[in-house]
Design an enzyme around this catalytic site. Structure first.
Site, PDB file in Angstrom:
ATOM      1  N   HIS A  72     -12.930  -1.417  -3.521  1.00  0.00           N
ATOM      2  CA  HIS A  72     -11.889  -2.016  -3.197  1.00  0.00           C
ATOM      3  C   HIS A  72     -12.303  -2.255  -1.334  1.00  0.00           C
ATOM      4  O   HIS A  72     -12.937  -1.478  -0.963  1.00  0.00           O
ATOM      5  CB  HIS A  72     -10.944  -2.423  -3.725  1.00  0.00           C
ATOM      6  CG  HIS A  72      -9.943  -2.390  -4.703  1.00  0.00           C
ATOM      7  ND1 HIS A  72      -8.710  -2.499  -5.545  1.00  0.00           N
ATOM      8  CD2 HIS A  72     -10.612  -2.196  -5.440  1.00  0.00           C
ATOM      9  CE1 HIS A  72      -8.138  -2.545  -5.883  1.00  0.00           C
ATOM     10  NE2 HIS A  72      -9.863  -2.517  -6.737  1.00  0.00           N
ATOM     11  N   TYR A 201       0.341  -7.582  -2.177  1.00  0.00           N
ATOM     12  CA  TYR A 201       1.528  -6.859  -1.261  1.00  0.00           C
ATOM     13  C   TYR A 201       2.171  -7.630  -0.988  1.00  0.00           C
ATOM     14  O   TYR A 201       2.026  -8.660   0.276  1.00  0.00           O
ATOM     15  CB  TYR A 201       0.931  -5.955  -0.085  1.00  0.00           C
ATOM     16  CG  TYR A 201       0.519  -4.661   0.048  1.00  0.00           C
ATOM     17  CD1 TYR A 201       1.582  -3.564  -0.321  1.00  0.00           C
ATOM     18  CD2 TYR A 201      -0.599  -4.020  -0.135  1.00  0.00           C
ATOM     19  CE1 TYR A 201       0.621  -1.673  -0.274  1.00  0.00           C
ATOM     20  CE2 TYR A 201      -1.295  -3.559  -0.725  1.00  0.00           C
ATOM     21  CZ  TYR A 201      -0.569  -1.974  -0.359  1.00  0.00           C
ATOM     22  OH  TYR A 201      -1.675  -1.233  -0.734  1.00  0.00           O
ATOM     23  N   PRO A 293       5.475   4.613   1.071  1.00  0.00           N
ATOM     24  CA  PRO A 293       4.201   4.806   0.210  1.00  0.00           C
ATOM     25  C   PRO A 293       3.221   3.082   0.233  1.00  0.00           C
ATOM     26  O   PRO A 293       2.311   3.174  -0.223  1.00  0.00           O
ATOM     27  CB  PRO A 293       4.143   4.740  -1.389  1.00  0.00           C
ATOM     28  CG  PRO A 293       6.136   4.155  -1.786  1.00  0.00           C
ATOM     29  CD  PRO A 293       6.960   4.685  -0.296  1.00  0.00           C
ATOM     30  N   LYS A 297      -0.792   6.282   2.056  1.00  0.00           N
ATOM     31  CA  LYS A 297      -1.054   7.265   2.799  1.00  0.00           C
ATOM     32  C   LYS A 297      -0.711   8.983   2.524  1.00  0.00           C
ATOM     33  O   LYS A 297      -1.474   9.075   2.612  1.00  0.00           O
ATOM     34  CB  LYS A 297      -0.467   6.807   4.641  1.00  0.00           C
ATOM     35  CG  LYS A 297      -1.058   5.892   5.314  1.00  0.00           C
ATOM     36  CD  LYS A 297      -2.460   6.349   5.875  1.00  0.00           C
ATOM     37  CE  LYS A 297      -3.437   5.335   5.367  1.00  0.00           C
ATOM     38  NZ  LYS A 297      -4.508   4.410   4.502  1.00  0.00           N
ATOM     39  N   TYR A 385      -5.272   0.861   7.118  1.00  0.00           N
ATOM     40  CA  TYR A 385      -4.965   0.674   5.615  1.00  0.00           C
ATOM     41  C   TYR A 385      -6.528   1.481   5.085  1.00  0.00           C
ATOM     42  O   TYR A 385      -6.195   2.409   3.907  1.00  0.00           O
ATOM     43  CB  TYR A 385      -5.006  -0.606   5.249  1.00  0.00           C
ATOM     44  CG  TYR A 385      -5.568  -0.378   3.634  1.00  0.00           C
ATOM     45  CD1 TYR A 385      -3.565  -0.448   3.182  1.00  0.00           C
ATOM     46  CD2 TYR A 385      -5.935  -0.632   2.921  1.00  0.00           C
ATOM     47  CE1 TYR A 385      -3.317  -0.361   2.196  1.00  0.00           C
ATOM     48  CE2 TYR A 385      -5.639  -0.322   1.589  1.00  0.00           C
ATOM     49  CZ  TYR A 385      -4.053  -0.286   1.365  1.00  0.00           C
ATOM     50  OH  TYR A 385      -3.423  -0.474  -0.026  1.00  0.00           O
TER      51      TYR A 385
HETATM   52  P1  FAD Z   1       2.349  17.388  -4.857  1.00  0.00           P
HETATM   53  O1  FAD Z   1       1.523  16.694  -5.198  1.00  0.00           O
HETATM   54  O2  FAD Z   1       4.250  17.604  -5.110  1.00  0.00           O
HETATM   55  O3  FAD Z   1       1.890  18.982  -5.302  1.00  0.00           O
HETATM   56  C1  FAD Z   1       2.971  20.551  -5.416  1.00  0.00           C
HETATM   57  C2  FAD Z   1       2.768  21.349  -5.937  1.00  0.00           C
HETATM   58  O4  FAD Z   1       3.436  22.184  -5.866  1.00  0.00           O
HETATM   59  C3  FAD Z   1       2.945  20.969  -7.597  1.00  0.00           C
HETATM   60  O5  FAD Z   1       2.341  21.024  -8.482  1.00  0.00           O
HETATM   61  C4  FAD Z   1       4.315  21.534  -7.826  1.00  0.00           C
HETATM   62  O6  FAD Z   1       4.545  21.692  -9.273  1.00  0.00           O
HETATM   63  C5  FAD Z   1       4.357  22.295  -7.016  1.00  0.00           C
HETATM   64  N1  FAD Z   1       5.440  23.431  -6.585  1.00  0.00           N
HETATM   65  C6  FAD Z   1       6.596  22.679  -5.760  1.00  0.00           C
HETATM   66  N2  FAD Z   1       7.666  23.666  -5.772  1.00  0.00           N
HETATM   67  C7  FAD Z   1       7.428  24.895  -6.375  1.00  0.00           C
HETATM   68  C8  FAD Z   1       7.348  26.020  -5.822  1.00  0.00           C
HETATM   69  N3  FAD Z   1       8.347  26.734  -5.906  1.00  0.00           N
HETATM   70  N4  FAD Z   1       6.600  27.096  -6.572  1.00  0.00           N
HETATM   71  C9  FAD Z   1       5.890  26.969  -7.050  1.00  0.00           C
HETATM   72  N5  FAD Z   1       4.456  26.051  -7.152  1.00  0.00           N
HETATM   73  C10 FAD Z   1       5.317  24.476  -6.598  1.00  0.00           C
HETATM   74  N6  FAD Z   1       1.516   8.463  -2.408  1.00  0.00           N
HETATM   75  C11 FAD Z   1       1.116   6.996  -2.648  1.00  0.00           C
HETATM   76  O7  FAD Z   1       0.214   7.337  -1.645  1.00  0.00           O
HETATM   77  N7  FAD Z   1       1.019   6.131  -3.374  1.00  0.00           N
HETATM   78  C12 FAD Z   1       1.667   5.947  -4.057  1.00  0.00           C
HETATM   79  O8  FAD Z   1       2.549   5.340  -5.056  1.00  0.00           O
HETATM   80  C13 FAD Z   1       2.652   7.400  -4.302  1.00  0.00           C
HETATM   81  N8  FAD Z   1       3.780   7.436  -5.006  1.00  0.00           N
HETATM   82  C14 FAD Z   1       4.327   9.050  -5.632  1.00  0.00           C
HETATM   83  C15 FAD Z   1       5.494   8.973  -6.064  1.00  0.00           C
HETATM   84  C16 FAD Z   1       5.771  10.093  -6.951  1.00  0.00           C
HETATM   85  C17 FAD Z   1       6.959  10.512  -7.418  1.00  0.00           C
HETATM   86  C18 FAD Z   1       6.111  10.619  -5.484  1.00  0.00           C
HETATM   87  C19 FAD Z   1       6.757  12.542  -5.502  1.00  0.00           C
HETATM   88  C20 FAD Z   1       4.885  11.211  -4.754  1.00  0.00           C
HETATM   89  C21 FAD Z   1       4.300   9.674  -4.680  1.00  0.00           C
HETATM   90  N9  FAD Z   1       3.011   9.743  -3.184  1.00  0.00           N
HETATM   91  C22 FAD Z   1       2.730   8.419  -3.383  1.00  0.00           C
HETATM   92  C23 FAD Z   1       2.715  11.073  -2.784  1.00  0.00           C
HETATM   93  C24 FAD Z   1       1.557  11.767  -3.038  1.00  0.00           C
HETATM   94  O9  FAD Z   1       1.434  11.187  -4.694  1.00  0.00           O
HETATM   95  C25 FAD Z   1       1.639  12.568  -2.208  1.00  0.00           C
HETATM   96  O10 FAD Z   1       1.626  12.666  -1.151  1.00  0.00           O
HETATM   97  C26 FAD Z   1       0.708  13.973  -2.783  1.00  0.00           C
HETATM   98  O11 FAD Z   1       1.448  14.022  -4.365  1.00  0.00           O
HETATM   99  C27 FAD Z   1       0.902  15.193  -2.171  1.00  0.00           C
HETATM  100  O12 FAD Z   1       0.353  16.366  -3.169  1.00  0.00           O
HETATM  101  P2  FAD Z   1       0.313  17.274  -2.563  1.00  0.00           P
HETATM  102  O13 FAD Z   1      -0.073  18.522  -3.651  1.00  0.00           O
HETATM  103  O14 FAD Z   1       1.064  18.022  -0.670  1.00  0.00           O
HETATM  104  O15 FAD Z   1       2.092  17.892  -3.276  1.00  0.00           O
HETATM  105  C1  DHB Z   2      -0.429   2.434  -5.466  1.00  0.00           C
HETATM  106  C2  DHB Z   2       0.905   2.777  -4.856  1.00  0.00           C
HETATM  107  C3  DHB Z   2       0.856   2.135  -2.961  1.00  0.00           C
HETATM  108  O1  DHB Z   2       1.947   3.008  -1.903  1.00  0.00           O
HETATM  109  C4  DHB Z   2       0.211   1.932  -2.432  1.00  0.00           C
HETATM  110  O2  DHB Z   2       0.079   1.522  -1.348  1.00  0.00           O
HETATM  111  C5  DHB Z   2      -0.453   1.293  -3.004  1.00  0.00           C
HETATM  112  C6  DHB Z   2      -1.415   1.446  -4.601  1.00  0.00           C
HETATM  113  C7  DHB Z   2      -0.383   2.689  -6.189  1.00  0.00           C
HETATM  114  O3  DHB Z   2      -0.030   3.577  -7.531  1.00  0.00           O
HETATM  115  O4  DHB Z   2      -1.679   2.213  -7.477  1.00  0.00           O
END
Ligand code: FAD
Ligand code: DHB
Length: 390
Positions: A72, A201, A293, A297, A385
């Protein structure tokens, strides 16, 4: 069992770090408390910065992303019944973002890991990091009725906001900063073509709305909602009606609907834990920080942490130098705080706050007007962004 780097968590940060390390010949084991199918069922982020795309390529997991992801070059800010396009590429010297779901990126990394033969332990209970302030850290966990131990050189805490690694750090060694926003996002996925080929947005008197997508035939939509909302009170029809009301008329008329197959409410918060290194344990991604979100980021910050940590670990193993791991926390946090600021700013500009008075409302309108009439203001938005450089 012994490995060089024991990684807690098989989310994007753990998987990306694991694949980069494996590619550099540095042994690692990932331990997660849940199973593979559960991990692949999570629906989260959707927008990847170029830096994140580059790291996925470096991990040799980018083929499907390049074939199926949607590059995009801009997005729309919708308010006052109109679209105002932010031309990301024109404002940033040709940069783009890639729309590709976190779920798909995770699947690609898991498949790469399986092909490379590196070990992931799923469904490990009671994972705990030990002795990371000394020279011989180790992990313990329970699996199949017995306690297992992994000795290692370093522990990477990639276990998300609710994980164990941050909790294992003594309170006196860590500073945390938190801000909770007074609303959530209700999100759905539906098998319909997106209402527009670019993200929208929308700032509307009824609250924020975001039109995103996962592919040309799968849409991801969000609406701002009070924290007290219950998911069971939101039928698909109610969601579609509310989304239509918050979009400019031409989008509302073009919106295609279908039964949703995922629906969830997420709370919005900013959280940072500092520092991100404790002896031989590093916090990575959501384990150390959360952003609302709105600026897309969260996932991208997890990737930039991985970039800094991977460089530090390569320097340690290939050049016998601690220099890279010594600067990990400082470099990662400098970028984290800029993303925290941007995510807070974009959240503030785009949402309706329940306690906002006339003053706050008029300031928000002035900010949106400025953004859409000043190239300098739009450039600052676009630069953040698409992602600040590493
Ligand atoms: P996570 O993806 O949380 O991965 C952590 C891993 O550790 C998981 O697999 C979990 O099972 C494991 N774990 C947890 N506790 C333990 C334990 N005690 N022992 C062993 N393993 C464990 N970001 C955006 O930019 N846009 C979005 O729209 C967006 N929507 C989101 C919606 C939700 C519901 C959530 C929770 C987050 C969202 N985020 C979004 C943020 C983005 O998804 C996260 O920043 C990203 O997943 C971070 O990755 P990570 O690997 O650091 O953590
Ligand atoms: C999506 C989520 C976001 O928070 C955003 O800023 C843009 C896209 C998504 O889930 O596609």
């Amino acid at each position: 069992m012994r490995t060089k780097v024991a990684i807690i968590g098989s989310g994007p940060s753990g998987l990306l770090l694991g694949q980069l390390l494996t590619g550099a010949g540095i042994d690692n084991v990932i331990v997660d408390r849940v199973g593979r199918d559960y991990i692949l069922g999570r629906v989260r982020a959707g927008v990847l910065e170029e830096g994140t795309v580059g790291l996925i390529d470096q991990a040799k997991a980018g083929a499907r992303m390049h074939a199926e992801g949607l590059p995009h070059e801009g997005f729309s800010l919708a308010f006052d019944g109109r679209d105002h396009r932010i031309d990301l590429s024109a404002l940033t010297g040709g940069k783009k973002v890639m729309v590709y779901g976190q779920t798909e990126m995770t699947r690609d990394l898991i498949e790469r890991r399986e092909a490379s033969g590196a070990l992931t332990v799923y469904e490990a209970a009671n994972v705990l990091p030990h002795d990371f302030d000394g020279l011989k850290p180790y992990l313990t966990y329970e699996k199949d009725g017995s306690t297992q131990r992994i000795d290692c050189d370093f522990i990477a805490g990639c276990d998300g906001f609710h994980g164990v690694s941050r909790k294992a750090v003594p309170e006196r060694s860590m500073r945390t900063v938190e801000k909770i926003y007074p609303f959530g996002w209700l999100g759905i996925l539906a098998e319909v073509p997106p209402v527009s080929h670019e993200l929208i947005y929308a700032n509307h008197a009824r609250g924020f709305a975001l039109c995103s997508m996962r592919s040309r035939h799968r849409s991801r939509y969000y609406i701002q909602c009070p924290l007290t909302e219950r998911i069971d009170d939101w039928s698909d029809d109610r969601f579609w009606d509310e989304l239509r009301r918050r979009l400019p008329a031409h989008h509302a008329e073009a919106l295609l609907t279908a039964p949703s197959f995922e629906k969830s409410i997420a709370q919005l918060r900013s959280f940072v834990a500092e520092p991100m290194r404790f002896g031989r344990m590093f916090l990575v991604g959501d384990a150390a920080h959360i952003v609302p979100p709105t600026g897309a980021k969260g996932l991208n910050l997890a990737a930039s942490d991985v970039h800094y940590l991977f460089s530090g670990l390569v320097e340690y193993y290939q050049d016998c130098s601690d220099a890279g791991i010594e600067v990990y926390s400082r470099l990662a946090l400098a970028r984290v705080w800029k993303a925290v600021r941007f995510s807070w700013w974009m959240t503030t500009v785009m949402h309706r706050f329940p306690d906002a008075g006339d003053f706050e409302q008029r300031i928000q309108e002035a900010e949106l007007d400025y953004l859409t009439h000043s190239r300098a203001a739009a450039t600052a938005l676009a630069e953040n962004y698409v992602g600040l450089s590493y």
